[in-house]
Design an enzyme around this catalytic site. Sequence first.
Site, PDB file in Angstrom:
ATOM      1  N   LEU A 245       0.795  -1.221   0.000  1.00  0.00           N
ATOM      2  CA  LEU A 245       0.000   0.000   0.000  1.00  0.00           C
ATOM      3  C   LEU A 245       0.833   1.279   0.000  1.00  0.00           C
ATOM      4  CD1 LEU A 245      -2.869  -1.199   2.357  1.00  0.00           C
ATOM      5  CD2 LEU A 245      -2.766  -1.245  -0.143  1.00  0.00           C
TER       6      LEU A 245
ATOM      7  N   HIS B 177       2.928   4.300  -1.691  1.00  0.00           N
ATOM      8  CA  HIS B 177       2.877   5.035  -2.948  1.00  0.00           C
ATOM      9  C   HIS B 177       4.253   5.028  -3.606  1.00  0.00           C
ATOM     10  CE1 HIS B 177      -0.555   6.662  -0.721  1.00  0.00           C
ATOM     11  NE2 HIS B 177      -1.078   6.934  -1.896  1.00  0.00           N
TER      12      HIS B 177
ATOM     13  N   ASP C 137      23.644 -11.793   3.625  1.00  0.00           N
ATOM     14  CA  ASP C 137      23.785 -12.625   2.427  1.00  0.00           C
ATOM     15  C   ASP C 137      25.252 -12.791   2.038  1.00  0.00           C
ATOM     16  OD1 ASP C 137      22.851 -14.088   0.101  1.00  0.00           O
ATOM     17  OD2 ASP C 137      23.436 -12.313  -1.044  1.00  0.00           O
TER      18      ASP C 137
END
Length: 158
Positions: A75, A77, A128
């Site tokens: 949600l 923008h 990672d």
Amino acid sequence: MAELTHFNQAGEAHMVDVGGKQVTDRIAVAAGTISMLPETFRLIEAGGHKKGDVLGIARIAGIMAAKKTSDLVPLCHPLALSKVSIEFELDPDNSAVHCQTMVGTSGQTGVEMEALTAVQVCLLTIYDMCKAVDRGMVMTDIRLLEKAGGKSGHWQRD
């Protein structure tokens, strides 16, 4: 207590309409930490990791993540960001790397989610790149430190 804005009258999720909001300069600052084994910390600190410059790559990943936040958080923008800066502080006493991000825009909605996403992706990238030597790293204290701009004005963590 303020009400949740991402739900309509029927309780269904929706994207908040920011069309009527005033365009203002907005910034958000967020931070987080990744803790690791002392040996892993020394690899990052010395730049001796076989995969390359861990913090340099994490910085680029964080910048990219800030720009892609609306693709990750349903949600949010899509925003034209005017600035993304990422700083790392090495903490040898605790075998940790602290990350702080600052995101800016001139727009109708804030950039808190972009700053928080950048922090998390920076820390994930460090994980990672180093997981082959240290799977026990821990990411903690991801938090908003400050936001400014918009109708609600300035907020800063105590």
